[in-house]
Design a protein around this motif. Sequence first.
Motif, PDB file in Angstrom:
ATOM      1  N   GLY A 103       9.310 -15.154   0.454  1.00 32.13           N
ATOM      2  CA  GLY A 103      10.734 -14.893   0.279  1.00 32.13           C
ATOM      3  C   GLY A 103      11.458 -16.095  -0.298  1.00 32.13           C
ATOM      4  N   ARG A 104      11.049 -17.278   0.132  1.00 36.89           N
ATOM      5  CA  ARG A 104      11.676 -18.509  -0.400  1.00 36.89           C
ATOM      6  C   ARG A 104      11.441 -18.659  -1.899  1.00 36.89           C
ATOM      7  NH1 ARG A 104      13.938 -22.313   2.736  1.00 36.89           N
ATOM      8  NH2 ARG A 104      13.424 -22.275   4.947  1.00 36.89           N
ATOM      9  N   SER A 105      10.225 -18.358  -2.349  1.00 36.96           N
ATOM     10  CA  SER A 105       9.948 -18.503  -3.782  1.00 36.96           C
ATOM     11  C   SER A 105      10.716 -17.456  -4.588  1.00 36.96           C
ATOM     12  CB  SER A 105       8.453 -18.434  -4.062  1.00 36.96           C
ATOM     13  OG  SER A 105       7.936 -17.183  -3.686  1.00 36.96           O
ATOM     14  N   ILE A 106      10.913 -16.274  -4.010  1.00 37.02           N
ATOM     15  CA  ILE A 106      11.739 -15.268  -4.695  1.00 37.02           C
ATOM     16  C   ILE A 106      13.164 -15.786  -4.802  1.00 37.02           C
ATOM     17  CG2 ILE A 106      12.725 -12.947  -4.545  1.00 37.02           C
ATOM     18  CD1 ILE A 106      10.125 -12.079  -3.155  1.00 37.02           C
ATOM     19  N   VAL A 138       9.353  -6.956  -2.972  1.00 35.24           N
ATOM     20  CA  VAL A 138       9.103  -6.825  -1.535  1.00 35.24           C
ATOM     21  C   VAL A 138       7.639  -6.452  -1.295  1.00 35.24           C
ATOM     22  CG1 VAL A 138       9.700  -5.524   0.539  1.00 35.24           C
ATOM     23  CG2 VAL A 138      11.508  -6.328  -0.978  1.00 35.24           C
ATOM     24  N   LEU A 139       7.081  -5.579  -2.119  1.00 29.31           N
ATOM     25  CA  LEU A 139       5.671  -5.224  -1.988  1.00 29.31           C
ATOM     26  C   LEU A 139       4.785  -6.459  -2.165  1.00 29.31           C
ATOM     27  CD1 LEU A 139       3.477  -3.023  -1.686  1.00 29.31           C
ATOM     28  CD2 LEU A 139       3.535  -2.800  -4.169  1.00 29.31           C
ATOM     29  N   LEU A 140       5.075  -7.268  -3.178  1.00 30.66           N
ATOM     30  CA  LEU A 140       4.305  -8.506  -3.378  1.00 30.66           C
ATOM     31  C   LEU A 140       4.449  -9.438  -2.181  1.00 30.66           C
ATOM     32  CD1 LEU A 140       4.993  -9.219  -7.158  1.00 30.66           C
ATOM     33  CD2 LEU A 140       2.849  -8.463  -6.115  1.00 30.66           C
ATOM     34  N   ASN A 141       5.626  -9.451  -1.565  1.00 33.72           N
ATOM     35  CA  ASN A 141       5.847 -10.273  -0.380  1.00 33.72           C
ATOM     36  C   ASN A 141       5.031  -9.759   0.795  1.00 33.72           C
ATOM     37  OD1 ASN A 141       7.827 -10.404   2.271  1.00 33.72           O
ATOM     38  ND2 ASN A 141       7.583 -12.354   1.179  1.00 33.72           N
ATOM     39  N   VAL A 142       5.042  -8.466   1.006  1.00 34.38           N
ATOM     40  CA  VAL A 142       4.288  -7.878   2.119  1.00 34.38           C
ATOM     41  C   VAL A 142       2.790  -8.119   1.944  1.00 34.38           C
ATOM     42  CG1 VAL A 142       3.640  -5.676   3.197  1.00 34.38           C
ATOM     43  CG2 VAL A 142       6.028  -6.163   2.702  1.00 34.38           C
ATOM     44  N   ARG A 173       6.666 -14.840  13.303  1.00 35.60           N
ATOM     45  CA  ARG A 173       6.780 -14.615  14.746  1.00 35.60           C
ATOM     46  C   ARG A 173       5.530 -13.945  15.313  1.00 35.60           C
ATOM     47  NH1 ARG A 173      12.769 -12.173  15.007  1.00 35.60           N
ATOM     48  NH2 ARG A 173      13.874 -14.060  14.432  1.00 35.60           N
ATOM     49  N   ARG A 174       4.913 -13.092  14.529  1.00 32.77           N
ATOM     50  CA  ARG A 174       3.760 -12.326  14.999  1.00 32.77           C
ATOM     51  C   ARG A 174       2.622 -13.219  15.511  1.00 32.77           C
ATOM     52  NH1 ARG A 174       2.744  -8.114  10.746  1.00 32.77           N
ATOM     53  NH2 ARG A 174       4.911  -7.519  10.853  1.00 32.77           N
ATOM     54  N   PRO A 175       2.157 -14.224  14.730  1.00 29.32           N
ATOM     55  CA  PRO A 175       1.082 -15.086  15.242  1.00 29.32           C
ATOM     56  C   PRO A 175       1.516 -15.865  16.485  1.00 29.32           C
ATOM     57  CG  PRO A 175       1.250 -15.337  12.881  1.00 29.32           C
ATOM     58  CD  PRO A 175       2.419 -14.498  13.320  1.00 29.32           C
ATOM     59  N   ALA A 176       2.780 -16.252  16.564  1.00 32.49           N
ATOM     60  CA  ALA A 176       3.269 -16.997  17.725  1.00 32.49           C
ATOM     61  C   ALA A 176       3.240 -16.118  18.977  1.00 32.49           C
ATOM     62  CB  ALA A 176       4.676 -17.514  17.472  1.00 32.49           C
ATOM     63  N   PHE A 189      10.956 -10.269   6.218  1.00 31.73           N
ATOM     64  CA  PHE A 189       9.532  -9.987   6.442  1.00 31.73           C
ATOM     65  C   PHE A 189       8.762 -11.271   6.730  1.00 31.73           C
ATOM     66  CE2 PHE A 189       9.533  -5.753   3.971  1.00 31.73           C
ATOM     67  CZ  PHE A 189       9.702  -5.037   5.141  1.00 31.73           C
ATOM     68  N   ASP A 190       9.099 -12.361   6.029  1.00 25.35           N
ATOM     69  CA  ASP A 190       8.451 -13.646   6.286  1.00 25.35           C
ATOM     70  C   ASP A 190       8.734 -14.111   7.712  1.00 25.35           C
ATOM     71  OD1 ASP A 190       7.428 -13.693   3.747  1.00 25.35           O
ATOM     72  OD2 ASP A 190       8.832 -15.203   2.975  1.00 25.35           O
ATOM     73  N   ARG A 191       9.971 -13.965   8.146  1.00 23.60           N
ATOM     74  CA  ARG A 191      10.352 -14.376   9.497  1.00 23.60           C
ATOM     75  C   ARG A 191       9.599 -13.544  10.532  1.00 23.60           C
ATOM     76  NH1 ARG A 191      16.458 -14.668  10.059  1.00 23.60           N
ATOM     77  NH2 ARG A 191      16.090 -16.379   8.636  1.00 23.60           N
ATOM     78  N   ARG A 192       9.504 -12.238  10.284  1.00 25.26           N
ATOM     79  CA  ARG A 192       8.775 -11.363  11.207  1.00 25.26           C
ATOM     80  C   ARG A 192       7.288 -11.717  11.230  1.00 25.26           C
ATOM     81  NH1 ARG A 192       8.788  -5.055  10.248  1.00 25.26           N
ATOM     82  NH2 ARG A 192      11.034  -5.375  10.370  1.00 25.26           N
ATOM     83  N   ALA A 193       6.720 -12.020  10.075  1.00 23.68           N
ATOM     84  CA  ALA A 193       5.301 -12.388  10.005  1.00 23.68           C
ATOM     85  C   ALA A 193       5.050 -13.722  10.699  1.00 23.68           C
ATOM     86  CB  ALA A 193       4.847 -12.459   8.549  1.00 23.68           C
TER      87      ALA A 193
END
Length: 142
Positions: free
Chosen positions: A79-82, A69-73, A136-139, A130-134
């Motif tokens: 998340g898909r590659s994990i 999760v830290l590497l993802n953040v 949404r943020r730029p949008a 976290f990927d989904r939240r990230a």
Amino acid sequence: GRWFTVISVPLFVAGMGVGLVIAPHAVELLASFVPGGAAQFLTATSYFDFYLRMLLAVGIAFLLPAMLVLLNVLGVVSGRSILKGWRIALVVATAFAALATPAADVMSMVLLAGILVLLYLAAAGVALLFDRRAARRPAEEL
């Protein structure tokens, strides 16, 4: 930063707890290799060293989800590659469980491998969130 500590400490402690359950079986198996009629010399230092290494190994293995999760953040892995690596994670978790639980009973190995795979999948799920939240943020900023 802070969430990592809040998650890592309980995971490490839980891993050491599982190690406490597994270690006596490992010691029992290793002691069974002494031939009949032979003396077994197990010093307190070697026993403590083995026990401590077992606890640390399983405790550190339980930190894998927090590290993923830290590497993802940090943006290193998605998340898909994990999630795509679940087959490799299954093999690695099973191999680690086989090495960490040299006891003759297969149930402790299956239990440890199952817990490690579930933790891996949970980390993949959190990383996907976290990927989904990230995404949404730029949008929302536009």
